[in-house]
Design an enzyme around this catalytic site. Structure first.
Site, PDB file in Angstrom:
ATOM      1  N   ARG A  92      55.791  37.445  62.009  1.00 55.70           N
ATOM      2  CA  ARG A  92      54.662  36.688  62.541  1.00 55.70           C
ATOM      3  C   ARG A  92      54.349  35.562  61.558  1.00 55.70           C
ATOM      4  NH1 ARG A  92      48.524  37.353  61.102  1.00 55.70           N
ATOM      5  NH2 ARG A  92      47.604  35.888  62.580  1.00 55.70           N
ATOM      6  N   ASP A 150      51.835  31.961  65.810  1.00 59.34           N
ATOM      7  CA  ASP A 150      50.509  32.086  66.414  1.00 59.34           C
ATOM      8  C   ASP A 150      50.088  30.813  67.135  1.00 59.34           C
ATOM      9  OD1 ASP A 150      49.533  34.620  66.209  1.00 59.34           O
ATOM     10  OD2 ASP A 150      48.585  34.341  64.267  1.00 59.34           O
ATOM     11  N   LEU A 211      38.564  39.414  68.314  1.00 55.91           N
ATOM     12  CA  LEU A 211      37.522  39.631  67.315  1.00 55.91           C
ATOM     13  C   LEU A 211      37.998  40.630  66.269  1.00 55.91           C
ATOM     14  CD1 LEU A 211      34.378  39.940  69.641  1.00 55.91           C
ATOM     15  CD2 LEU A 211      35.287  37.898  68.522  1.00 55.91           C
ATOM     16  N   ARG A 287      31.044  47.573  60.963  1.00 57.44           N
ATOM     17  CA  ARG A 287      30.627  48.975  60.923  1.00 57.44           C
ATOM     18  C   ARG A 287      29.565  49.181  59.849  1.00 57.44           C
ATOM     19  NH1 ARG A 287      36.749  51.030  60.568  1.00 57.44           N
ATOM     20  NH2 ARG A 287      36.653  49.278  59.101  1.00 57.44           N
ATOM     21  N   GLY A 351      40.298  44.246  66.174  1.00 58.32           N
ATOM     22  CA  GLY A 351      39.660  45.455  65.687  1.00 58.32           C
ATOM     23  C   GLY A 351      38.231  45.619  66.152  1.00 58.32           C
TER      24      GLY A 351
END
Length: 365
Positions: A92, A150, A211, A287, A351
């Site tokens: 990538r 990308d 995101l 989180r 994620g």
């Protein structure tokens, strides 16, 4: 055939071993994965496989060549595969410039082009080149290596969304234009939507939202990228984990004078110290911020004041950071729905997009 997929960051590495049918574009499930953090020092190595318990190790890895060698040795141990059994390595690459718009065999000329556009992705393209060199060192120069980009999915951007409103001669002479990023993720979201719904990709009008630590949105018109939030570099667009995203360019010009920052310090501020981390002053991880803000369900409406002044506590700063993050994503989605004249679906990836139902609900609310 066995394909080894490499995704190299400036100090990280991801390896994924896939078995693919030669007569098909589809690959089977991952046989094993390795992720390495802190390449160049005492690295943390995570090994996972479908039929086994995850494993974590700490080992000193001086560079990407050492990281690839260590990671492949761990893969070989659990997948029972030898170096000679690898048929190709796929990389990538974040920035392919205007000419590398499809998957290509890695050659010296291709590496030169990747190096040429490293100034637009300094944290990514040099790492990809290091991964290619590491693959040659570990598997020999004759093993085929392929690069995928990308920026490639966004090669379909029309001039009206591709160009900045600068003097045209400057744009032409210096290649100042919007390239877009996260194209592999946005293309996968289009393909997955078509697979789940039975729709043709060429008919799909979607807003896709990637995101994670890096964030971007894409307006997909008839299966192709029509507009996207990241621009000439991955800094433009949405508020991200540590990147500022959209802001008044005068701030960049003023910071050296008002704060005494050097150009390198300004770049560090915008890329590494802003976004969720910069506003919360605590963490770039949503989180952590959700725990601090006490949000165990869809939080209050965006726009409600945190307090009468700048937030002073970790909890109120965390809430403000989440407010800003969700509002800016929602604003881009609204803009892209207008640009497309409506869409069939909003598709979340990454994620945060895949795992945080709270933030998905809040953005859509």
């Amino acid at each position: 055939m066995n394909i080894l997929v490499l995704n190299c960051g400036s100090s990280s590495l991801r390896l994924d071993l896939r078995e693919c049918a030669e007569a098909s574009n589809a690959c089977g499930p991952s046989r094993a994965k390795v992720s390495v953090e802190n390449v160049g020092g005492l690295a943390t190595v995570h090994l996972s496989r479908e039929d086994g318990e995850p494993h974590v190790a700490r080992v000193r890895l001086v560079d990407h060549a050492a990281a690839v060698a260590d990671a492949f040795a761990r893969l070989a141990d659990v997948a029972r595969i030898q170096r000679r059994s690898i048929d190709a390595v796929a990389h990538r690459v974040v920035h392919g410039g205007p000419d590398l718009t499809t998957a290509v065999r890695v050659t010296p000329a291709v590496e030169d082009e990747i190096r040429r556009y490293a100034r637009f992705a300094p944290g990514h393209n040099p790492a990809a080149l290091a991964g290619m060199a590491a693959a040659r060192a570990n598997f020999g120069p004759s093993l085929p290596q392929v690069a995928v980009f990308d920026t490639a999915f966004h090669a379909s951007l029309p001039w009206v969304t591709k160009l900045y409103p600068l003097p045209l001669e400057l744009s032409r002479e210096y290649g100042l234009r919007r390239f877009g990023f996260h194209g592999l993720a946005h293309r996968h979201m289009v393909e997955r939507y078509a697979e789940l719904t039975g729709r043709s990709e060429q008919e799909a009008n979607l807003v896709t939202v990637q995101l994670g630590n890096g964030c971007s949105a894409c307006a997909v018109r008839r299966g192709q990228s029509f507009d996207t939030s990241m621009g000439m570099t991955p800094l433009e667009g949405l508020m991200m984990g540590t990147r500022a995203g959209d802001l008044d360019p005068s701030i960049v010009a003023d910071l050296p004078g008002i704060a005494g920052l050097s150009p390198a310090q300004v770049a560090h501020c915008l890329h590494e110290a802003s976004g969720l981390l910069g506003v919360s002053q605590v963490s770039r991880d949503v989180r952590d911020l959700l725990r601090l803000a006490g949000a165990d369900d869809c939080p209050p409406q965006v726009g409600e004041p945190v307090n009468d002044g700048y937030p002073e506590t970790p909890a109120t700063r965390a809430q403000l950071a989440l407010d800003m993050f969700c509002f800016r994503v929602a604003k881009y989605i609204g803009a892209y729905l207008a640009a497309l004249g409506g869409a069939e679906a909003i598709v979340f990836g990454g994620g945060i997009g895949e795992n945080s139902a709270i933030l998905r609900a809040r953005i859509l609310k």
